[in-house]
Design an enzyme around this catalytic site. Sequence first.
Site: not given
Length: 222
Positions: A194-195
């Site tokens: 989720r970066l």
Amino acid sequence: MRSEYSGEGLSEDDLAPTPLQQVRRWVAEAHARHAERGDVVEPTALSVATVDADGHANVRTVLMRFLDERGPGFVTDLGSAKSREITATGSVAASLTWPAMFRAVRFRGRAVPVGRDEIVAYFATRPWGSRISAWASDQSQPIADRAALVASYERYAALYPDTGSADDVPVPDGWGGWRVECDEVELWAGRRDRLHDRLVYTRVADGDLDTPEAWTVHRRQP
């Protein structure tokens, strides 16, 4: 159920110098992906968000039919809910999303009418049946049932029969389109854990989507 976003991401070094060039690049890659793998359906499907008279948000999906230095654009009935809401506020947001590629583009700005000459030229490229539908449907208005809609279609089909000509169906007076004059264009690229990458072009001066000095770029946290 969770999916790991294993996209390529997007770095500042890879970003095109203008929003138009970057969006066109991604749209072309989405079309190529659709042709190659078939997992990007309707690469130009555009979600359009507006606000109604009561301040309630509204969103629907159309097809992006125009994309040039003036902004992305779509066609619609000028009496539709989206058109009425755009006319009332002038504000609009829109997005292109390609889940299979872990990519999305967000546009924010003001909606302006597409010129009548562009609408007439585009209308001539539509299949005959789609041109008839523009007459048959009073978009966003209630109707008794599907039979009534089909009956309307058949009525206009008889009035404007298919002759194989681009001008066998005239453009309805109440049919047109809107273009988004952007103040912000965000490129979202999914990454693992989720970066995600979020790079945003923000307007800082006069100019169009292909004027480098009109835009600055910054990164947002995912």
